[in-house]
Write a protein that holds these residues in place. Structure first.
Motif, PDB file in Angstrom:
ATOM      1  N   UNK A  34       0.823  -1.218   0.000  1.00 40.64           N
ATOM      2  CA  UNK A  34       0.000   0.000   0.000  1.00 40.64           C
ATOM      3  C   UNK A  34       0.857   1.268   0.000  1.00 40.64           C
ATOM      4  N   UNK A  35       0.529   2.183  -0.909  1.00 44.15           N
ATOM      5  CA  UNK A  35       1.204   3.479  -0.986  1.00 44.15           C
ATOM      6  C   UNK A  35       0.268   4.586  -0.504  1.00 44.15           C
ATOM      7  N   UNK A  36      -0.914   4.652  -1.125  1.00 46.55           N
ATOM      8  CA  UNK A  36      -1.906   5.666  -0.746  1.00 46.55           C
ATOM      9  C   UNK A  36      -3.271   5.232  -1.289  1.00 46.55           C
ATOM     10  N   UNK A  37      -4.282   6.033  -1.018  1.00 43.33           N
ATOM     11  CA  UNK A  37      -5.651   5.699  -1.395  1.00 43.33           C
ATOM     12  C   UNK A  37      -5.971   5.879  -2.868  1.00 43.33           C
ATOM     13  N   UNK A  38      -4.990   6.264  -3.668  1.00 48.06           N
ATOM     14  CA  UNK A  38      -5.223   6.447  -5.105  1.00 48.06           C
ATOM     15  C   UNK A  38      -4.336   5.536  -5.956  1.00 48.06           C
ATOM     16  N   UNK A  39      -3.535   4.706  -5.307  1.00 47.98           N
ATOM     17  CA  UNK A  39      -2.610   3.829  -6.026  1.00 47.98           C
ATOM     18  C   UNK A  39      -3.083   2.383  -5.921  1.00 47.98           C
ATOM     19  N   UNK A  40      -3.461   1.791  -7.048  1.00 48.78           N
ATOM     20  CA  UNK A  40      -3.872   0.390  -6.985  1.00 48.78           C
ATOM     21  C   UNK A  40      -2.688  -0.519  -6.688  1.00 48.78           C
ATOM     22  N   UNK A  41      -2.942  -1.515  -5.866  1.00 49.52           N
ATOM     23  CA  UNK A  41      -1.939  -2.530  -5.559  1.00 49.52           C
ATOM     24  C   UNK A  41      -2.093  -3.682  -6.535  1.00 49.52           C
ATOM     25  N   UNK A  42      -0.978  -4.232  -6.905  1.00 50.98           N
ATOM     26  CA  UNK A  42      -0.834  -5.216  -7.965  1.00 50.98           C
ATOM     27  C   UNK A  42      -0.667  -6.603  -7.369  1.00 50.98           C
ATOM     28  N   UNK A  90      -4.113   0.355 -16.777  1.00 55.83           N
ATOM     29  CA  UNK A  90      -4.043   1.381 -15.731  1.00 55.83           C
ATOM     30  C   UNK A  90      -3.667   2.740 -16.323  1.00 55.83           C
ATOM     31  N   UNK A  91      -2.757   2.758 -17.289  1.00 59.01           N
ATOM     32  CA  UNK A  91      -2.404   4.018 -17.977  1.00 59.01           C
ATOM     33  C   UNK A  91      -3.635   4.625 -18.638  1.00 59.01           C
ATOM     34  N   UNK A  92      -4.363   3.780 -19.360  1.00 60.74           N
ATOM     35  CA  UNK A  92      -5.550   4.254 -20.076  1.00 60.74           C
ATOM     36  C   UNK A  92      -6.620   4.761 -19.121  1.00 60.74           C
ATOM     37  N   UNK A  93      -6.681   4.197 -17.924  1.00 62.28           N
ATOM     38  CA  UNK A  93      -7.651   4.630 -16.912  1.00 62.28           C
ATOM     39  C   UNK A  93      -7.208   5.905 -16.190  1.00 62.28           C
ATOM     40  N   UNK A  94      -5.969   6.331 -16.431  1.00 64.87           N
ATOM     41  CA  UNK A  94      -5.498   7.578 -15.850  1.00 64.87           C
ATOM     42  C   UNK A  94      -4.807   7.470 -14.501  1.00 64.87           C
ATOM     43  N   UNK A  95      -4.493   6.250 -14.083  1.00 64.18           N
ATOM     44  CA  UNK A  95      -3.758   6.120 -12.828  1.00 64.18           C
ATOM     45  C   UNK A  95      -2.329   6.610 -13.026  1.00 64.18           C
ATOM     46  N   UNK A  96      -1.756   7.167 -11.971  1.00 62.57           N
ATOM     47  CA  UNK A  96      -0.400   7.710 -12.047  1.00 62.57           C
ATOM     48  C   UNK A  96       0.665   6.667 -11.727  1.00 62.57           C
ATOM     49  N   UNK A  97       0.286   5.655 -10.914  1.00 61.31           N
ATOM     50  CA  UNK A  97       1.249   4.638 -10.499  1.00 61.31           C
ATOM     51  C   UNK A  97       0.500   3.427  -9.963  1.00 61.31           C
ATOM     52  N   UNK A  98       1.237   2.339  -9.816  1.00 56.91           N
ATOM     53  CA  UNK A  98       0.733   1.136  -9.163  1.00 56.91           C
ATOM     54  C   UNK A  98       1.862   0.594  -8.293  1.00 56.91           C
ATOM     55  N   UNK A  99       1.514  -0.199  -7.295  1.00 56.06           N
ATOM     56  CA  UNK A  99       2.546  -0.677  -6.359  1.00 56.06           C
ATOM     57  C   UNK A  99       2.354  -2.156  -6.065  1.00 56.06           C
ATOM     58  N   UNK A 100       3.398  -2.731  -5.502  1.00 56.73           N
ATOM     59  CA  UNK A 100       3.324  -4.113  -5.047  1.00 56.73           C
ATOM     60  C   UNK A 100       4.379  -4.341  -3.981  1.00 56.73           C
ATOM     61  N   UNK A 101       4.234  -5.453  -3.307  1.00 57.19           N
ATOM     62  CA  UNK A 101       5.202  -5.889  -2.313  1.00 57.19           C
ATOM     63  C   UNK A 101       5.700  -7.254  -2.754  1.00 57.19           C
TER      64      UNK A 101
END
Length: 156
Positions: free
Chosen positions: A80-88, A113-124
């Motif tokens: 988890x990064x923030x409430x606007x970053x989807x986790x992968x 995700x790019x096409x949907x306008x997200x700025x980043x995605x994260x994972x652990x």
């Protein structure tokens, strides 16, 4: 290997339980945990009530059999990064790994995700997991770490 990548269908959501279990990294020499491990709240966050607004999943299919899945959702998970970053999350059945299917799944999701306008995605990911290199090849960078895991982000 001939495979197709497509969006998951709603009636297929239950298969995410299988892929959540397959996503658990087992270091060499260690025994697989019981399948019931996915019932833990810290793992259920990945699949519980899947299908909400920010949830998306692509599957890889070979001869009408789903062999892998990549999914994202905004959740308070290990990466988890923030409430606007989807986790992968991504996994494939063991016999379908190292064939390029995982990379293709990841690229499909990153494009979505790019096409949907997200700025980043994260994972652990655990530091000893061979998948770290695959994540880096598709654009993820290590942004944080603890004793066992890297937090990786892909800027879109």
């Amino acid at each position: 290997m001939d495979y197709q990548i497509r969006k998951i269908r709603e009636n297929e959501y239950p298969i995410l339980s299988d892929f959540l279990y397959e996503a658990i990294f087992i270091p060499e020499g260690m025994e697989k945990p019981p399948k019931s491990i996915i019932e833990r709240p810290e793992l259920q966050v990945y699949i519980e009530d899947f299908g909400k607004e920010d949830d998306c999943c692509f599957v890889a299919e070979i001869k009408e059999k789903i062999v892998g899945a990549v999914w994202v959702r905004i959740m308070d998970d290990y990466g988890h990064i923030d409430g606007e970053t989807p986790s992968f999350a991504i996994s494939l059945y063991e016999e379908y790994r190292n064939l390029g299917i995982g990379t293709a799944l990841m690229k499909a999701m990153l494009q979505f995700l790019r096409e949907k306008g997200y700025k980043q995605t994260s994972l652990s990911v655990q530091k000893v997991n061979y998948a770290v290199r695959m994540y880096q090849k598709v654009g993820f960078e290590i942004t944080d770490e603890n004793e066992e895991e890297y937090i990786m982000v892909c800027r879109l």
